[in-house]
Design an enzyme around this catalytic site. Structure first.
Site, PDB file in Angstrom:
ATOM      1  N   ASP A 152       0.772  -1.242   0.000  1.00 21.93           N
ATOM      2  CA  ASP A 152       0.000   0.000   0.000  1.00 21.93           C
ATOM      3  C   ASP A 152       0.808   1.300   0.000  1.00 21.93           C
ATOM      4  OD1 ASP A 152      -1.534  -2.189   0.586  1.00 21.93           O
ATOM      5  OD2 ASP A 152      -2.580  -1.305   2.273  1.00 21.93           O
ATOM      6  N   GLU A 205       3.173  -9.488  11.774  1.00 21.74           N
ATOM      7  CA  GLU A 205       2.821  -9.102  10.393  1.00 21.74           C
ATOM      8  C   GLU A 205       4.087  -8.732   9.603  1.00 21.74           C
ATOM      9  OE1 GLU A 205       0.143  -5.809  10.418  1.00 21.74           O
ATOM     10  OE2 GLU A 205      -0.503  -6.103   8.335  1.00 21.74           O
TER      11      GLU A 205
END
Ligand code: 2M8
Length: 415
Positions: free
Chosen positions: A160, A388
């Site tokens: 992103d 993550e």
């Protein structure tokens, strides 16, 4: 294994409970790659549930929404209103897409248990949907007219807030201008210093709303963000190579897929930047290559006929990415002024891209480096509760924990 069970929802797996409460496209593919070792049938269902949300034009959506959780993530089903768009599936979805790693995952899942796959007709049913997905990219997304798929939103890259998008994004209006702030339910679950900024979100929402308002039809000549991403296209070429194997397993012709992979590899060539030693994203609207080295520019290493493999390997091993001495491969050039060791896709190491580079190194015969990188991914995943992403320099974990693809890909590398 526990993480995969804990994050399970119906037939699919959430990327993480809390931060990501729906089904994501490329997450499901990576999840299936790990799940196949535990339950080939569940791995098939993971992919089938995503393929079941295919649009009539062939696109596989970035997100398949759970309506019950619409308050917990933005933008959600109420923003996209996909049910009002012709050709959308019965379930609510986003209109955007994510990188096409699904054929590679389907092949891996089939091979994990060919008898079970044949018994359930898994590959036969997946095959036409995967063909339609690649057909969508070919016919609707070649916005630059040069044989590559364009992305129309940074979310479509899966990376992103990568610095590769700073230039193109700077020309996008910010929905916050003169209006209310942007909803950020993600910040209930994550530290703001580890997520994209509000300024980025203002632009993300503008682009998503504009795409939605044009009925996601890919015909909006004025869309402000149109980019050719080397990772997205390399993964598509790799998916065509997987489709060649899928076709062969079904008694079909592998040649058209192999030809397509070669064409895509050749079409990537103008994205190579000798100054960076990597491929780079191209802004289709201005024609400019973005002068930033990111992990996306290394992923063409997956492709067997790549003319630039030697340069990419040198860059991967050099000071920008420090294969072997960094904890894992960073998402952004370690030597760049904008390198940020903790903020999402602007520096930290991710399991998905690291796993892809393990496959690429294996494919190129760099077996010892592939093994060492894979072992490091597993160690880091186990040590930090399947974080993550991690700091590439000292390994500090960041983002959410019990993250599904970290667990799935660590499991895959163990076996
Ligand atoms: C991240 O992206 C979503 C939007 O799609 C988000 O920031 O909310 C990215 O890391 C993306 O690659 C990933 O698929 C998604 C879910 O894990 O999260």
């Amino acid at each position: 294994m526990e993480v995969l069970l804990r994050n399970r929802a119906a037939l699919h797996t959430l990327p993480a409970t809390g931060l990501y409460p729906h089904q994501w496209s490329w997450d499901s593919a990576f999840t299936a790659i790990g799940l196949r070792h535990v339950s080939p049938r569940r791995a098939q269902q993971e992919l089938e549930s995503l393929l079941g949300a295919q649009w009539a034009d062939g696109r596989l959506p970035q997100i398949v929404f759970d309506r019950q959780r619409d308050e917990d993530y933005s933008p959600g089903a109420a923003f996209w209103r996909s049910e009002e768009i012709p050709g959308s599936p019965a379930v609510p979805t986003a209109g955007l897409v994510q990188p096409p790693v699904h054929a590679r995952a389907a092949l891996a899942v089939h091979r994990a248990d060919e008898a079970e796959s044949r018994r359930r007709g898994f590959l036969e049913r997946a095959h036409p949907r995967l063909l339609a997905w690649h057909g969508y990219l070919r016919t609707r997304r070649d916005r630059g007219g040069r044989g590559l798929a364009s992305i129309v939103h940074p979310w479509e890259s899966g990376m992103d807030n990568s610095p590769a998008w700073d230039g193109p994004l700077s020309r996008v209006p910010d929905v916050r201008a003169g209006g209310p702030g942007v909803p950020r339910p993600d910040l209930r679950h994550a530290d703001p210093s580890e997520r994209p900024s509000n300024a980025e979100y203002g632009r993300y929402l503008h682009l998503a709303a504009r795409y939605r308002d044009h009925r996601c039809d890919d015909a909006d000549a004025g869309h402000e963000f149109v980019c050719e991403d080397p990772a997205f296209n390399a993964l598509w070429a790799d998916a065509e190579l997987a489709m060649a194997e899928v076709a062969a397993a079904l008694g079909g012709d592998r040649a058209p897929h192999e030809a397509r992979a070669r064409e895509l590899t050749a079409a990537l060539e103008p994205l190579f930047s000798p100054a960076l030693g990597t491929y780079a994203a191209r802004d289709v609207r201005t024609g400019e290559l973005q002068r930033v080295a990111t992990v996306a520019g290394l992923l063409p290493l997956l492709l067997p006929h790549l003319p630039r493999a030697a340069e990419l390997l040198a860059t991967l091993r050099g000071p920008r990415f420090r294969l072997g001495t960094a904890v894992m491969v960073p998402s952004h050039d370690l030597t760049a002024a904008g390198f940020d060791r903790a903020r999402y896709w602007r520096g930290p190491s991710w399991s998905s891209t690291t796993w892809l580079l393990v496959q690429a190194l294996r494919g190129r015969g760099a077996v010892a480096e592939a093994r060492a990188l894979g072992a490091q991914l597993r160690r880091s995943a186990l040590q930090h509760g399947f974080a993550e992403y991690v700091d590439p320099i000292d390994g500090t974990p960041h983002g959410t924990r019990a993250f599904t693809w970290t667990a799935a890909l660590a499991l895959d590398l163990e076996l």
